[in-house]
Design a protein around this motif. Structure first.
Motif, PDB file in Angstrom:
ATOM      1  N   TYR A   1      35.101  24.266  31.189  1.00 14.82           N
ATOM      2  CA  TYR A   1      36.005  25.215  30.541  1.00 14.82           C
ATOM      3  C   TYR A   1      36.474  26.283  31.527  1.00 14.82           C
ATOM      4  O   TYR A   1      35.780  26.598  32.504  1.00 14.82           O
ATOM      5  N   ASN A   2      37.630  26.870  31.231  1.00 16.73           N
ATOM      6  CA  ASN A   2      38.073  28.105  31.858  1.00 16.73           C
ATOM      7  C   ASN A   2      37.772  29.263  30.908  1.00 16.73           C
ATOM      8  O   ASN A   2      37.422  29.056  29.741  1.00 16.73           O
ATOM      9  N   LEU A   3      37.934  30.481  31.401  1.00 14.82           N
ATOM     10  CA  LEU A   3      37.757  31.684  30.594  1.00 14.82           C
ATOM     11  C   LEU A   3      38.964  32.594  30.782  1.00 14.82           C
ATOM     12  O   LEU A   3      39.389  32.845  31.910  1.00 14.82           O
ATOM     13  N   ILE A   4      39.517  33.085  29.662  1.00 18.10           N
ATOM     14  CA  ILE A   4      40.632  34.040  29.692  1.00 18.10           C
ATOM     15  C   ILE A   4      40.198  35.298  28.942  1.00 18.10           C
ATOM     16  O   ILE A   4      39.697  35.215  27.822  1.00 18.10           O
ATOM     17  N   ILE A   5      40.381  36.457  29.580  1.00 17.27           N
ATOM     18  CA  ILE A   5      40.040  37.736  28.954  1.00 17.27           C
ATOM     19  C   ILE A   5      41.280  38.622  28.966  1.00 17.27           C
ATOM     20  O   ILE A   5      41.896  38.827  30.014  1.00 17.27           O
ATOM     21  N   SER A   6      41.639  39.174  27.814  1.00 12.78           N
ATOM     22  CA  SER A   6      42.776  40.088  27.702  1.00 12.78           C
ATOM     23  C   SER A   6      42.292  41.514  27.479  1.00 12.78           C
ATOM     24  O   SER A   6      41.237  41.739  26.892  1.00 12.78           O
ATOM     25  N   GLY A   7      43.094  42.480  27.921  1.00 13.03           N
ATOM     26  CA  GLY A   7      42.774  43.892  27.737  1.00 13.03           C
ATOM     27  C   GLY A   7      43.071  44.676  28.991  1.00 13.03           C
ATOM     28  O   GLY A   7      43.214  44.106  30.081  1.00 13.03           O
ATOM     29  N   ASN A   8      43.157  45.983  28.842  1.00 11.19           N
ATOM     30  CA  ASN A   8      43.467  46.862  29.971  1.00 11.19           C
ATOM     31  C   ASN A   8      42.323  46.844  30.977  1.00 11.19           C
ATOM     32  O   ASN A   8      41.277  47.441  30.759  1.00 11.19           O
ATOM     33  N   ASN A   9      42.525  46.145  32.093  1.00 12.29           N
ATOM     34  CA  ASN A   9      41.449  46.022  33.087  1.00 12.29           C
ATOM     35  C   ASN A   9      41.631  46.945  34.284  1.00 12.29           C
ATOM     36  O   ASN A   9      40.926  46.822  35.273  1.00 12.29           O
ATOM     37  N   ASN A  10      42.574  47.881  34.182  1.00 14.52           N
ATOM     38  CA  ASN A  10      42.803  48.819  35.290  1.00 14.52           C
ATOM     39  C   ASN A  10      41.886  50.028  35.171  1.00 14.52           C
ATOM     40  O   ASN A  10      42.318  51.180  35.167  1.00 14.52           O
TER      41      ASN A  10
END
Length: 357
Positions: A208-217
């Motif tokens: 599998y791959n992993l995708i994470i969303s959200g303000n990472n700055n």
């Protein structure tokens, strides 16, 4: 004569955060109810968007940064002031009744915070509250553990599911690789979200791959990025940054599983959003997540990456062997969290407080 109610909702300015979602959904939910006996004022830094959407349903009050200081507090005396987030610094000069909504008091778990500004402000709010609402039983228990809660009416009102309609995402174009089966997570990049644990887990889930969303700055975002590099996972773990509603629904719809190892949720909206799509759900067994997730999610009780991978593989096997059952259970539970019901309960609290004033 109508009773006046003020909703301190200025955190609506951050629509991708939990507080922002709560503020907006509360206002929208109340807009659909009969409030003819009340004059409700909502507040925001930018009231034009609210006025355009809700028109004459509410009064509107523009909030400025200086309103947090005592000398510049709002002068008008309302019959009821609802502090919808426990950490907001916008307070009334005077109000006849004061309602406090508590999402979590995670800051109190660190003894070093005892006596700091956030701690002191919260104690002041708590002491003047005429009633308290909590977004989970966990939030109530946590507050009673760390604070002397006044003898006032207390209510647990669960948040509603922000996703009420599933969008057509067929025209959404992902900027990260979705050709390979992937896991998905979303949230603000804070230490408590514990994203590093699922990144490390990916070493043992090569399929599998992993995708994470959200303000990472942010500082923690940099830590997560460094972990991805250190583990040589750049071609398998992707950070999208902030994502649109359509993008979020695309990833929730198309992921193989939703993974949420958070250590600090007063409620946890993302898991109930994920439930709308019926894919496997893996959560930390911390704070409110078991209360909200229910018995059909899969839980990590520790965060060693090999252990997490084993729980994931076992859970996916169990899910795939009875997929129709899990899809039905998730969707039923996701739909049980309703903003229509939640805002009805808040309105009942308003009227109860106002009838005793």
């Amino acid at each position: 004569m109508k009773k006046t109610v003020f909703l301190e909702t200025h955190n609506i300015k951050n629509p991708t955060t939990g507080f922002g979602v709560f503020n907006y959904c509360l206002i929208k939910g109340i807009s659909n109810l009969d409030t003819s006996n009340l004059e409700i004022t909502v507040s925001a830094k930018d009231t034009q968007k609210l006025e355009k959407e809700f028109k004459r349903k509410f009064k509107y009050k523009k909030i400025f940064g200086f309103n947090r200081y005592k000398a510049f507090r709002i002068r008008k005396k309302y019959d009821l002031w609802h502090s919808v987030n426990q950490n907001t610094r916008i307070e009334p000069r005077k109000s006849r009744k004061y309602l406090l909504t508590i999402h979590d008091v995670n800051f109190a778990e660190n003894a070093e915070n005892n006596g700091n500004k956030q701690y002191t402000l919260f104690v002041e709010k708590l002491q003047k509250a005429d009633a308290i609402t909590y977004i989970s039983e966990f939030a109530k228990k946590q507050t009673h553990t760390y604070f002397d809660v006044p003898n006032v009416p207390e209510y647990v009102i669960y948040n509603g599911n922000p996703i009420t309609e599933i969008e057509d995402t067929s025209d959404f174009i992902s900027e990260v690789n979705v050709e390979k089966p992937f896991l998905y997570s979303i949230g603000d990049f804070l230490e408590k979200k514990n994203f590093n644990s699922i990144v490390a887990m990916m070493q043992f889930i090569p399929e599998y791959n992993l995708i994470i969303s959200g303000n990472n700055n942010k500082e923690y975002g940099e830590k997560v990025k460094q972990t991805i590099v250190d583990l040589n996972l750049q071609d398998r773990v992707f950070l999208t940054g902030k994502v649109s509603e359509k993008g979020k629904q695309f990833y929730l719809k198309n992921c193989s599983a939703f993974v949420f190892p958070s250590l600090g949720e007063g409620f946890g909206l993302p898991p109930i959003e994920a439930m709308k799509f019926g894919n496997a759900i893996f959560l930390a067994d911390r704070t409110s997540l078991k209360e909200v997730g229910g018995k059909h999610c899969f839980y990590w009780d520790e965060f060693d990456p090999k252990y997490m991978a084993s729980v994931f593989h076992q859970g996916m096997k169990q899910y795939s062997e009875n997929k129709a059952f899990y899809i039905a259970q998730y969707k039923e539970r996701g739909d049980s969290f309703s903003w229509k019901n939640a805002t009805k309960q808040y309105l009942e609290v308003y009227n109860s407080l106002l009838s005793s004033s």
